[in-house]
Write a protein that holds these residues in place. Structure first.
Motif, PDB file in Angstrom:
ATOM      1  N   SER A  62      25.207   6.498 -36.815  1.00  0.00           N
ATOM      2  CA  SER A  62      23.886   6.648 -37.415  1.00  0.00           C
ATOM      3  C   SER A  62      23.949   6.699 -38.939  1.00  0.00           C
ATOM      4  O   SER A  62      22.974   6.406 -39.617  1.00  0.00           O
ATOM      5  CB  SER A  62      23.216   7.926 -36.886  1.00  0.00           C
ATOM      6  OG  SER A  62      24.042   9.052 -37.114  1.00  0.00           O
ATOM      7  N   ASP A  88      21.216  11.467 -30.333  1.00  0.00           N
ATOM      8  CA  ASP A  88      21.101  12.100 -31.647  1.00  0.00           C
ATOM      9  C   ASP A  88      22.392  12.823 -32.024  1.00  0.00           C
ATOM     10  O   ASP A  88      22.762  12.883 -33.208  1.00  0.00           O
ATOM     11  CB  ASP A  88      19.942  13.095 -31.669  1.00  0.00           C
ATOM     12  CG  ASP A  88      18.587  12.406 -31.663  1.00  0.00           C
ATOM     13  OD1 ASP A  88      18.554  11.161 -31.790  1.00  0.00           O
ATOM     14  OD2 ASP A  88      17.561  13.098 -31.530  1.00  0.00           O
ATOM     15  N   GLU A  91      25.692   9.892 -31.791  1.00  0.00           N
ATOM     16  CA  GLU A  91      25.765   8.891 -32.843  1.00  0.00           C
ATOM     17  C   GLU A  91      26.160   9.475 -34.201  1.00  0.00           C
ATOM     18  O   GLU A  91      26.448   8.736 -35.134  1.00  0.00           O
ATOM     19  CB  GLU A  91      24.434   8.144 -32.945  1.00  0.00           C
ATOM     20  CG  GLU A  91      24.197   7.230 -31.739  1.00  0.00           C
ATOM     21  CD  GLU A  91      22.879   6.479 -31.813  1.00  0.00           C
ATOM     22  OE1 GLU A  91      22.188   6.606 -32.844  1.00  0.00           O
ATOM     23  OE2 GLU A  91      22.549   5.788 -30.839  1.00  0.00           O
TER      24      GLU A  91
END
Length: 255
Positions: A62, A88, A91
């Motif tokens: 991310s 969430d 990553e």
């Protein structure tokens, strides 16, 4: 078996400070790293790949150059896992698990909430989400060693300035109560506290105000193990010197 856990705060930076030279002298079986702060292709040089070790990485997808965990191991694992099922969290490169028979060794980088309220709320959500996973691991019958930076102190003995940090992330009552649940209700074992019931050693120091020189620190790096491994704990050490990052490597010897 000897396992070392270390938050490198940038593996490339720690390597330039001699981390892998130090590591070569430790005769460890497994090394769990957190905050590699790199993509795997940036760690391809020989200086990041010590002889005799297999290396496995879970980078942040991310946000490149952020977070990241790794496991180095002498013995090739039967399986390596890099996701727990919540994007969430996954990553951000916060979990990697190596399996050897009935033993699982995890490198975990738990979120910090120190940068602001949004990240603190993410930390609270992570705590709520992660507890059932820990329960599942306990019920699995596997032996688990969870290495890493949990970003939470547990007791007064784990932080130099207890009173003044009660409203700061990492020492909040809600966070410490969550560790109470892990250790007192669920039965997970804090290896350091098991071996040193009265110890007051730290694994992290702020980069501000000569905190390390004055030993104004926090113990937020753990090897937390299943009850089945309690009697296997032989010794532990925190290598506060030489300095490779704002954290110190934490090693445990298992029978």
């Amino acid at each position: 078996m000897k396992i070392i856990s270390f938050n490198a705060n940038g593996l490339r930076s720690a390597t330039t400070k001699g981390f892998f030279d130090w590591f070569a002298e430790q005769k460890a079986d497994v090394l769990c790293l957190q905050e590699t702060k790199a993509q795997e292709h940036q760690l391809a040089d020989a200086c990041f790949r010590p002889d005799g070790y297999h290396a496995y990485f879970r980078d942040a997808t991310s946000k490149k150059g952020y977070s990241g965990v790794a496991i180095y191991t002498r013995r090739a694992p039967d399986e390596v896992r890099t996701a727990l099922g919540w994007n969430d969290f996954d990553e951000e490169g916060r979990y990697i698990e190596a399996r050897f028979g009935n033993l699982s060794v995890v490198s975990l980088y738990f979120p910090s909430g120190s940068s602001g309220e949004e990240r603190q709320q993410f930390k609270f959500r992570s705590m709520e989400w992660f507890l059932p996973i820990l329960d599942g691991w306990l019920k699995s019958g596997r032996d688990y060693v969870i290495c890493g930076d949990w970003n939470i102190v547990h007791t007064r003995k784990d932080i130099k300035n207890w009173t003044s940090n009660q409203k700061n992330s990492g020492c909040l009552p809600e966070e410490r109560a969550w560790l109470d649940v892990l250790f007192k209700e669920r039965g997970w074992v804090d290896s350091y506290r098991q071996l040193r019931p009265d110890g007051e050693d730290y694994t992290w120091w702020s980069q501000r105000g000569a905190a390390r020189a004055k030993n104004v620190g926090w113990r937020i790096d753990y090897q937390i193990v299943t009850p089945s491994l309690r009697d296997k704990l032989k010794s532990c050490a925190i290598a506060s010197e030489p300095k490779f990052s704002d954290h110190a490597p934490y090693s445990v010897e298992y029978a």
